[in-house]
Design a protein around this motif. Sequence first.
Motif, PDB file in Angstrom:
ATOM      1  N   GLU A   1       0.811  -1.216   0.000  1.00 21.10           N
ATOM      2  CA  GLU A   1       0.000   0.000   0.000  1.00 21.10           C
ATOM      3  C   GLU A   1       0.844   1.265   0.000  1.00 21.10           C
ATOM      4  O   GLU A   1       0.452   2.278  -0.576  1.00 21.10           O
ATOM      5  CB  GLU A   1      -0.927   0.017   1.226  1.00 21.10           C
ATOM      6  N   ILE A   2       1.993   1.204   0.664  1.00 24.17           N
ATOM      7  CA  ILE A   2       2.848   2.388   0.794  1.00 24.17           C
ATOM      8  C   ILE A   2       4.258   2.037   0.348  1.00 24.17           C
ATOM      9  O   ILE A   2       4.897   1.143   0.916  1.00 24.17           O
ATOM     10  CB  ILE A   2       2.863   2.903   2.244  1.00 24.17           C
ATOM     11  N   LEU A   3       4.744   2.732  -0.676  1.00 26.70           N
ATOM     12  CA  LEU A   3       6.107   2.544  -1.174  1.00 26.70           C
ATOM     13  C   LEU A   3       6.775   3.902  -1.285  1.00 26.70           C
ATOM     14  O   LEU A   3       6.361   4.744  -2.087  1.00 26.70           O
ATOM     15  CB  LEU A   3       6.105   1.847  -2.536  1.00 26.70           C
ATOM     16  N   LYS A   4       7.805   4.131  -0.484  1.00 27.59           N
ATOM     17  CA  LYS A   4       8.508   5.412  -0.483  1.00 27.59           C
ATOM     18  C   LYS A   4      10.001   5.167  -0.661  1.00 27.59           C
ATOM     19  O   LYS A   4      10.661   4.614   0.222  1.00 27.59           O
ATOM     20  CB  LYS A   4       8.232   6.176   0.808  1.00 27.59           C
ATOM     21  N   LEU A   5      10.496   5.593  -1.828  1.00 28.96           N
ATOM     22  CA  LEU A   5      11.914   5.439  -2.156  1.00 28.96           C
ATOM     23  C   LEU A   5      12.527   6.769  -2.586  1.00 28.96           C
ATOM     24  O   LEU A   5      13.550   6.806  -3.263  1.00 28.96           O
ATOM     25  CB  LEU A   5      12.074   4.409  -3.282  1.00 28.96           C
ATOM     26  N   GLY A   6      11.894   7.858  -2.217  1.00 23.65           N
ATOM     27  CA  GLY A   6      12.370   9.179  -2.611  1.00 23.65           C
ATOM     28  C   GLY A   6      13.716   9.525  -1.988  1.00 23.65           C
ATOM     29  O   GLY A   6      14.125   8.954  -0.980  1.00 23.65           O
ATOM     30  N   GLY A   7      14.425  10.462  -2.619  1.00 26.24           N
ATOM     31  CA  GLY A   7      15.677  10.933  -2.058  1.00 26.24           C
ATOM     32  C   GLY A   7      16.800   9.926  -2.109  1.00 26.24           C
ATOM     33  O   GLY A   7      17.614   9.845  -1.177  1.00 26.24           O
TER      34      GLY A   7
END
Length: 205
Positions: A167-173
Motif C-alpha cells: 500500500e505504501i512505497l517510499k523510495l524518494g531521495g
Amino acid sequence: WLTGANECEWAGVVCNADGIVSRLILSSGNLRGQLPNEIEAFASLTAFDFSANQVSGTIPTTISQLTGLQFLRGEMNLLSGTIPMTFGELAALEEVFLSENLISGALPRSIGTLQRLSALRIDRNQLQGTLPVEIGALPQIVVLTMSGNRLSGTIPDEIWEQSPRLEILKLGGNELTGTLSNSIGNMQSLRDLDLSSNRLEGTLP
C-alpha cells in the motif's frame, strides 16, 4: 532496573504467563550505549522497542537468535554499521522500524526470506547499493519505505509483480535510475507512492 525487584516488575519489561520476559518497551528512555551481544538471552522476546533514544553501535548478529521476535523498533537512534546478514533468520518478524539512524551498507538479500514481514521502514539512513530482487519476495509486505538513503540502480520488477498487498512505497531521495516498469499497473492496493528526487527517466507507464 537497579532495584532488587523481579525483572517482570521493571519499567518497560513485560513477561508472559510463565514469568519469562516477552516484550521490552524502552522507547524515549534516554538510553545510551550499544546493544549487547547478550540480547540473545531473551529467547522468548516477541517485541523489542528501543526507539527515540541514543543507542549507538551496530546491530549485533546475535539478534538472529530471537527467533520469536515479531516487532523490532529502533528508529531515531545512533545505530551504525550494516544490517546483519543473519537478519533473515528472524522468520517471525512482522514489523521492522529502523528509520533515522546511521545504518550503512547494502540491504541484505536475506530480508527476502521474511515471509511474515508486513512493514519495513529504514528511511533517512546511509544505505547504499542496489535494491535486492529478493525484496519483491515478501508476500505480506504492506509498507516499504527507504527514502533518504543512497540507494542506486533500478527498482526491481519483482516489487511491482510480487507484492500484491503493498500500500505504501517510499523510495524518494535516493540515486535510483532506469525507467518504471509497466507492471506498476498491477499494484491495485498501492495508495501512497513516492519516488521523488531520484534519477529515474522515461515516461510514466
